[in-house]
Design a protein around this motif. Sequence first.
Motif, PDB file in Angstrom:
ATOM      1  N   UNK A  96       3.172 -14.235  -8.770  1.00  0.00           N
ATOM      2  CA  UNK A  96       3.028 -13.677  -7.429  1.00  0.00           C
ATOM      3  C   UNK A  96       4.327 -13.164  -6.819  1.00  0.00           C
ATOM      4  N   UNK A  97       5.429 -13.196  -7.566  1.00  0.00           N
ATOM      5  CA  UNK A  97       6.715 -12.743  -7.023  1.00  0.00           C
ATOM      6  C   UNK A  97       6.750 -11.236  -6.788  1.00  0.00           C
ATOM      7  N   UNK A  98       5.851 -10.498  -7.455  1.00  0.00           N
ATOM      8  CA  UNK A  98       5.788  -9.050  -7.238  1.00  0.00           C
ATOM      9  C   UNK A  98       6.196  -8.210  -8.441  1.00  0.00           C
ATOM     10  N   UNK A  99       6.364  -8.837  -9.592  1.00  0.00           N
ATOM     11  CA  UNK A  99       6.852  -8.126 -10.785  1.00  0.00           C
ATOM     12  C   UNK A  99       5.889  -7.018 -11.215  1.00  0.00           C
ATOM     13  N   UNK A 100       4.610  -7.379 -11.384  1.00  0.00           N
ATOM     14  CA  UNK A 100       3.641  -6.370 -11.850  1.00  0.00           C
ATOM     15  C   UNK A 100       3.457  -5.273 -10.811  1.00  0.00           C
ATOM     16  N   UNK A 101       3.491  -5.652  -9.543  1.00  0.00           N
ATOM     17  CA  UNK A 101       3.349  -4.644  -8.484  1.00  0.00           C
ATOM     18  C   UNK A 101       4.525  -3.665  -8.539  1.00  0.00           C
ATOM     19  N   UNK A 102       5.725  -4.176  -8.805  1.00  0.00           N
ATOM     20  CA  UNK A 102       6.894  -3.305  -8.916  1.00  0.00           C
ATOM     21  C   UNK A 102       6.701  -2.318 -10.070  1.00  0.00           C
ATOM     22  N   UNK A 103       6.268  -2.825 -11.219  1.00  0.00           N
ATOM     23  CA  UNK A 103       6.050  -1.953 -12.384  1.00  0.00           C
ATOM     24  C   UNK A 103       5.009  -0.883 -12.059  1.00  0.00           C
ATOM     25  N   UNK A 104       3.906  -1.313 -11.443  1.00  0.00           N
ATOM     26  CA  UNK A 104       2.824  -0.362 -11.166  1.00  0.00           C
ATOM     27  C   UNK A 104       3.225   0.654 -10.090  1.00  0.00           C
ATOM     28  N   UNK A 105       4.149   0.282  -9.239  1.00  0.00           N
ATOM     29  CA  UNK A 105       4.627   1.231  -8.233  1.00  0.00           C
ATOM     30  C   UNK A 105       5.532   2.271  -8.902  1.00  0.00           C
ATOM     31  N   UNK A 106       6.371   1.806  -9.829  1.00  0.00           N
ATOM     32  CA  UNK A 106       7.248   2.736 -10.546  1.00  0.00           C
ATOM     33  C   UNK A 106       6.418   3.714 -11.385  1.00  0.00           C
TER      34      UNK A 106
END
Length: 261
Positions: free
Chosen positions: A52-62
Amino acid sequence: MSTENQTDRPVSSAPVLEVKKIVKTFRHVEALRGADFDVRAGEIVGLVGDNGAGKSTLIKTICGVYEPTSGEIFVNGNKVDIDSPSVARGLGIEVVYQDLGLAPDLSAVENLFLGREIIRGGKFGQLFGFLNRRAMLQETNEAMAKFKLEIVKPTREVGTMSGGQQQRVSIVSAAMGEGQVLLLDEPTAALGVEARRRVNDLIRNIRDGGAGVVIISHDLPDLLEIADRIHIMRQGQRVAVLDREDFDLELIVDIMSGAFV
Ligand SMILES: Nc1ncnc2c1ncn2[C@@H]1O[C@H](COP(=O)(O)OP(=O)(O)OP(=O)(O)O)[C@@H](O)[C@H]1O
Ligand SMILES: [Mg+2]
């Protein structure tokens, strides 16, 4: 002592990909709260953080899967607007998603050539877009041999394959793209020991070829072996960057869990 990561490889200091103050909210959830990130050409960055730290969200935003609420993305120093995965791919950003992002009803070969199909020659082939299946299968076989990662029966529907086989399809697909940035979200979670080792070798080769590689993994000992830098995320922000000489498992776990914040 020298390790594979302490060679004379030229690592440029300018980031090939840089993210500045990205915010991404989903209704009431602030998944990214002003996250920074960067990766240079010719290095492997390990991206870590608790669930839940935001790693996958960061990747998907990039990668253009999510539109950022605010913030900026730069590729080779130029500000870019990545509003779809195909734009990301056009910029040389290849990705293996945590949820793999494969089309389950298509075969492995069809997945590998999605959006870059080989069309048959001749007037009718071009006119009707007939696929050159033989050429695509041949290139698939060549890619599997080159990357030393076998997919069993690549003409089979991906949805009928085991998790580990699907992970191989996803990794081969990203490696075939020959991008300047490779983002891997838990790429080896479903793989056995030997396949994991081969994927790590493949990742090193891609890095040594000059690409910037980002690996998300919860297997910290494995990541510390392969990474040149570690970025630590916590609650939607990057809270620390460690160079190789500062790698320390306990320190990383403490920062991830917020013992220092
Ligand atoms: N599509 C979505 N809709 C709503 N909330 C989301 C969505 N995707 C992620 N989130 C939320 O955003 C936060 C960050 O999630 P994210 O998946 O980026 O974490 P992560 O660091 O990849 O975690 P993990 O290690 O478990 O994979 C979480 O609170 C998650 O519940
Ligand atoms: Mg994730």
